[in-house]
Design a protein around this motif. Structure first.
Motif, short mmCIF file in Angstrom:
data_model
loop_
_atom_site.label_atom_id
_atom_site.label_comp_id
_atom_site.label_asym_id
_atom_site.label_seq_id
_atom_site.Cartn_x
_atom_site.Cartn_y
_atom_site.Cartn_z
N HIS A 124 0.81 -1.21 0.00
CA HIS A 124 0.00 0.00 0.00
C HIS A 124 0.85 1.27 0.00
O HIS A 124 0.33 2.36 -0.28
CB HIS A 124 -0.94 0.00 1.20
N CYS A 243 -1.93 -5.95 4.83
CA CYS A 243 -1.74 -6.38 3.45
C CYS A 243 -1.68 -7.91 3.42
O CYS A 243 -1.33 -8.54 4.42
CB CYS A 243 -0.47 -5.78 2.85
N ASP A 247 -2.11 -8.66 -2.35
CA ASP A 247 -1.53 -7.32 -2.46
C ASP A 247 -0.07 -7.40 -2.87
O ASP A 247 0.41 -6.62 -3.70
CB ASP A 247 -1.64 -6.58 -1.13
#
Length: 293
Positions: A124, A243, A247
């Motif tokens: 992210h 995550c 991801d």
């Protein structure tokens, strides 16, 4: 020969390097909750780099600073260098084709700059690239560089903050400048064979010579100063997000795009390898792991 100006530019790039290295290590120390917080905080390994001319004589060098396997940064490099000498024939011809005055007759050059690429642990957190540089030949001088954001998972508010910060630092140099450098970045960081951008853009310039060295140097400094305020808040916000394996897979596939661009299109990579600079420093930008589908 612009010796004073060269020294000031070289010193600024080193100063900016020191600020960024300190800020990134502070991020490692402060990450005590969320994914990867159980790991040891990362530290930069610093290696001196040297460039040698074809006859083996010293031709400058710099510092390669790389952190691997940290809590926040999976791999980040912050390199500075000041190199000089004589351009090889391919680089000389390429600059002549770009219209650099006098380079076809006199291949001497001097170049100094900072180059940064960060690949993150948490998918992210966006990857990022930044560089600024000054280049001199007997017939010309110019500045170049910029910064651009490369998230594998895009967040509109991150992109807005990154671009708004760049604009705030560029507007004092003329309000027409940010749209110009944003458009240049969109064009430069495009991957033709994928028909898509490398990331969500930023700012970029090259061959910047308005005839006013002080003004162009001040602009280059503000491009550098904008980097930490544009980027650090995004990392601080995203590094704590949960995550999963999906991801991470998305991140590795996106890194493949980054590697393709840097190896096929990036002007700095081509110049560094063509002029004999330390190959490990030139290829520092490549991610530690990547994936192709």
């Amino acid at each position: 020969m612009m010796d004073t100006e060269k020294a000031r530019a070289s010193a600024w790039f080193r100063e900016l390097r020191d600020q960024i290295v300190s800020a990134f290590e502070a991020l490692e120390d402060s990450h005590d909750t969320g994914p990867f917080a159980e790991m040891a905080p990362g530290r930069f390994e610093v290696t001196e780099t040297r460039r040698h001319s074809d006859d083996g004589t010293d031709a400058g060098g710099g510092l390669m600073s790389v952190m691997r396997g940290g809590r926040v940064f999976e791999k980040v490099g912050v390199n500075v260098s000041t190199v000089y000498g004589t351009l090889g024939v391919p680089a000389q011809q390429a600059m002549a084709a770009r219209g650099v005055p006098g380079i076809a007759e006199d291949p001497r050059f001097w170049a100094s700059g900072i180059s940064l690429v960060a690949h993150m642990q948490n998918p992210h957190c966006p990857a990022v690239h930044m560089n600024t540089r000054m280049f001199w030949t007997p017939g010309a001088w110019w500045f170049g560089g910029g910064s651009d954001l490369n998230p594998c998972i895009e967040y509109e508010d991150d992109t807005t903050h990154f671009h708004a910060t760049q604009k705030a630092y560029l507007d004092p140099h003329g309000e027409a400048l940010y749209p110009e450098l944003k458009a240049w970045a969109d064009e430069y960081f495009y991957i033709p064979h994928r028909k898509r951008a490398r990331g969500v853009g930023g700012i970029f310039m090259d061959d910047r010579n308005t005839g006013d060295w002080e003004a162009d140097f001040a602009l280059t400094q503000d491009i550098g100063r904008a980097f930490l305020p544009a980027y650090l808040p995004l990392v601080e916000k995203r590094r704590v997000q949960p995550c999963d394996a999906a991801d991470k897979d998305t991140q590795l596939i996106h890194r493949g795009l980054y590697a393709e661009y840097n190896l096929v299109y990036d002007r700095g990579t081509k110049f560094g390898l063509a002029t004999g600079h330390d190959a490990n420093a030139v290829l520092m930008s490549l991610p530690p792991l990547a994936k192709w589908v």
